[in-house]
Scaffold this active site. Structure first.
Site, short mmCIF file in Angstrom:
data_model
loop_
_atom_site.label_atom_id
_atom_site.label_comp_id
_atom_site.label_asym_id
_atom_site.label_seq_id
_atom_site.Cartn_x
_atom_site.Cartn_y
_atom_site.Cartn_z
N GLU A 157 0.84 -1.21 0.00
CA GLU A 157 0.00 0.00 0.00
C GLU A 157 0.87 1.25 0.00
OE1 GLU A 157 -3.81 0.10 1.92
OE2 GLU A 157 -3.09 1.73 3.19
N TYR A 195 -6.75 7.06 -0.42
CA TYR A 195 -7.48 8.28 -0.80
C TYR A 195 -7.51 9.17 0.42
CZ TYR A 195 -11.39 10.82 -3.02
OH TYR A 195 -12.19 11.75 -3.60
N GLY A 219 -14.85 6.08 4.78
CA GLY A 219 -14.01 7.17 5.29
C GLY A 219 -14.42 7.49 6.72
N TYR A 269 -12.71 -5.49 9.87
CA TYR A 269 -12.05 -5.15 11.14
C TYR A 269 -12.04 -6.36 12.08
CZ TYR A 269 -12.76 -0.63 9.04
OH TYR A 269 -12.74 0.42 8.14
N LYS A 323 7.46 3.30 1.82
CA LYS A 323 8.84 3.01 2.25
C LYS A 323 9.37 1.82 1.44
CE LYS A 323 8.16 4.48 7.04
NZ LYS A 323 7.58 3.93 8.27
P1 FAD Z 1 -18.38 0.98 6.63
O1 FAD Z 1 -18.23 -0.35 6.04
O2 FAD Z 1 -19.45 1.85 6.08
O3 FAD Z 1 -18.57 0.78 8.21
C1 FAD Z 1 -18.49 1.89 9.11
C2 FAD Z 1 -19.30 1.58 10.36
O4 FAD Z 1 -20.71 1.62 10.05
C3 FAD Z 1 -19.05 0.19 10.94
O5 FAD Z 1 -19.19 0.29 12.34
C4 FAD Z 1 -20.19 -0.65 10.35
O6 FAD Z 1 -20.49 -1.79 11.16
C5 FAD Z 1 -21.33 0.37 10.37
N1 FAD Z 1 -22.38 0.16 9.34
C6 FAD Z 1 -22.20 -0.20 8.07
N2 FAD Z 1 -23.39 -0.23 7.41
C7 FAD Z 1 -24.33 0.17 8.32
C8 FAD Z 1 -25.75 0.38 8.27
N3 FAD Z 1 -26.45 0.17 7.15
N4 FAD Z 1 -26.38 0.80 9.41
C9 FAD Z 1 -25.69 1.03 10.56
N5 FAD Z 1 -24.36 0.83 10.67
C10 FAD Z 1 -23.69 0.42 9.56
N6 FAD Z 1 -9.73 5.87 5.03
C11 FAD Z 1 -9.48 6.87 4.13
O7 FAD Z 1 -9.87 8.03 4.36
N7 FAD Z 1 -8.82 6.62 2.96
C12 FAD Z 1 -8.37 5.37 2.63
O8 FAD Z 1 -7.80 5.17 1.57
C13 FAD Z 1 -8.61 4.30 3.56
N8 FAD Z 1 -8.22 3.02 3.29
C14 FAD Z 1 -8.51 2.01 4.18
C15 FAD Z 1 -8.14 0.69 3.86
C16 FAD Z 1 -8.42 -0.36 4.75
C17 FAD Z 1 -8.01 -1.76 4.39
C18 FAD Z 1 -9.05 -0.09 5.99
C19 FAD Z 1 -9.31 -1.20 6.96
C20 FAD Z 1 -9.43 1.21 6.31
C21 FAD Z 1 -9.18 2.27 5.40
N9 FAD Z 1 -9.57 3.59 5.69
C22 FAD Z 1 -9.31 4.60 4.77
C23 FAD Z 1 -10.24 3.91 6.96
C24 FAD Z 1 -11.78 3.82 6.83
O9 FAD Z 1 -12.24 4.84 5.97
C25 FAD Z 1 -12.39 3.98 8.23
O10 FAD Z 1 -12.07 2.87 9.02
C26 FAD Z 1 -13.88 4.30 8.29
O11 FAD Z 1 -14.20 4.70 9.63
C27 FAD Z 1 -14.82 3.15 7.94
O12 FAD Z 1 -14.80 2.87 6.61
P2 FAD Z 1 -15.56 1.53 6.06
O13 FAD Z 1 -15.50 1.59 4.59
O14 FAD Z 1 -15.03 0.34 6.74
O15 FAD Z 1 -17.05 1.84 6.58
#
Ligand code: FAD
Length: 306
Positions: free
Chosen positions: A31, A63, A122, A162, A289
């Site tokens: 990454e 992003y 995000g 997670y 890195k």
């Molecule tokens: P979601 O899958 O939408 O989940 C977020 C929360 O909402 C969870 O608690 C989930 O259980 C809950 N949820 C989901 N759907 C519902 C629903 N319908 N009703 C109620 N609750 C719900 N961040 C960046 O800004 N840029 C990046 O490039 C980036 N890359 C990442 C790559 C990886 C591999 C990981 C693990 C994280 C990355 N992140 C990045 C961080 C990520 O944006 C955050 O962890 C963010 O808080 C959650 O994103 P998600 O897509 O997992 O959210």
């Protein structure tokens, strides 16, 4: 040398990550993150190219929160793919963005010939933590996946998961239920948040498989190479630090070279254990890195491809 699977369409090589994940041998992906400013663009581009030269299975380009660096994400992803023929995964977030902006970004990704997108919600910006979210265009990654599918059904889509539950989830059962909805919306594979105790991942895998989530899981490994990073990593991810890891930071934290060597050895050890337990595709949070990426890859040189 990794054999890439793929197909040729209109003279262009199509490399979907979901096809690469069928590999039964150990393969690493790396990454990188885009520059925050124009002035650091060239140095980040060079670092990402150095990593691409290692010929990883694929490279993901994050992003920037809020989308401020979005054009760099695409530029770096395009460059890696074009110059080094390494498949790229462009990250995209949606929270606090309008439909118009997100749709524009998706069309840009499609037009750039990038076929793999990491669909993320995000983090909610601090100032919006208590806002009324009922009128937001996007609340969850699932909403973004639907939008991606509507614009280009051919995208290969990744999502985040997670092993130690997302910090906003009330409990793991609820988190896994939402994860299942995300997969059903069109997620082809899931990459995990960093973790430092493999048993947490094995436990998580057992639970998600039991819940009927069958897509490939790509464990995300973060090599901790300096003591400051430990604090940042815990703050960002809430990850559990095993005593074995804490002892290592206590012993080597004040010696940068020793800490780097120990952190790389710890990450290598995690990867070997994961592979020995049947996980073949490992994503390394290499954080721009090249030396760290290279060292981990060379530590595993006799195992990769076996
Ligand atoms: P979601 O899958 O939408 O989940 C977020 C929360 O909402 C969870 O608690 C989930 O259980 C809950 N949820 C989901 N759907 C519902 C629903 N319908 N009703 C109620 N609750 C719900 N961040 C960046 O800004 N840029 C990046 O490039 C980036 N890359 C990442 C790559 C990886 C591999 C990981 C693990 C994280 C990355 N992140 C990045 C961080 C990520 O944006 C955050 O962890 C963010 O808080 C959650 O994103 P998600 O897509 O997992 O959210």
């Amino acid at each position: 040398m990794l054999l890439r699977s793929g197909s040729v369409c209109k003279g262009e090589y199509i490399m979907k990550i979901i096809d690469l994940l069928k590999n039964e041998k150990l393969s690493l992906s790396f990454e990188v993150f885009p520059p925050k400013t124009e002035t650091s663009f060239e140095s980040v581009k060079t670092a990402t190219e150095e990593i691409a030269k290692l010929n990883p299975a694929f490279m993901s380009v994050t992003y920037g929160a809020g989308g401020g660096t979005s054009k760099y994400t695409l530029e770096i992803a395009k460059n890696i793919k074009k110059m080094y023929n390494v498949p790229t995964l462009a990250h995209l977030t949606c929270v606090s963005s309008t439909k118009e902006t997100v749709r524009e970004r998706i069309v840009d990704i499609k037009n750039a010939g990038i076929e793999n997108v990491m669909a993320l919600r995000g983090d909610i910006p601090e100032e919006l933590q208590n806002a009324d979210r009922s009128n937001w265009d996007y609340n969850y990654a699932t909403d973004l996946i639907k939008e991606l599918k509507a614009i280009n059904p051919d995208f290969c889509i990744g999502g985040a998961c997670y092993p130690e539950i997302h910090p906003e989830s009330a409990n793991q059962k609820e988190d896994i239920k939402r994860l299942k909805e995300k997969v059903e919306a069109g997620c082809d594979f899931l990459t995990t948040q960093m973790f430092f105790d493999n048993n947490l991942l094995y436990n998580f895998l057992y639970k998600i498989r039991e819940a009927g989530i069958t897509v490939p899981i790509v464990p995300g490994i973060m090599p901790i190479t300096n003591a400051k990073q430990v604090e940042r990593a815990i703050k960002l991810s809430g990850s559990f630090m095993p005593q074995r890891f804490k002892s290592l930071v206590d012993k080597f934290g004040s010696d940068p070279d020793a800490m780097k060597q120990a952190g790389i050895a710890y990450a290598t050890d995690q990867i070997i254990d994961l592979f020995a337990n049947g996980l073949t595709n490992i994503h390394v949070y290499s954080m721009n890195k090249p030396d760290v990426a290279e060292k981990i890859q060379s530590n595993l040189s006799d195992i990769i491809g076996k």
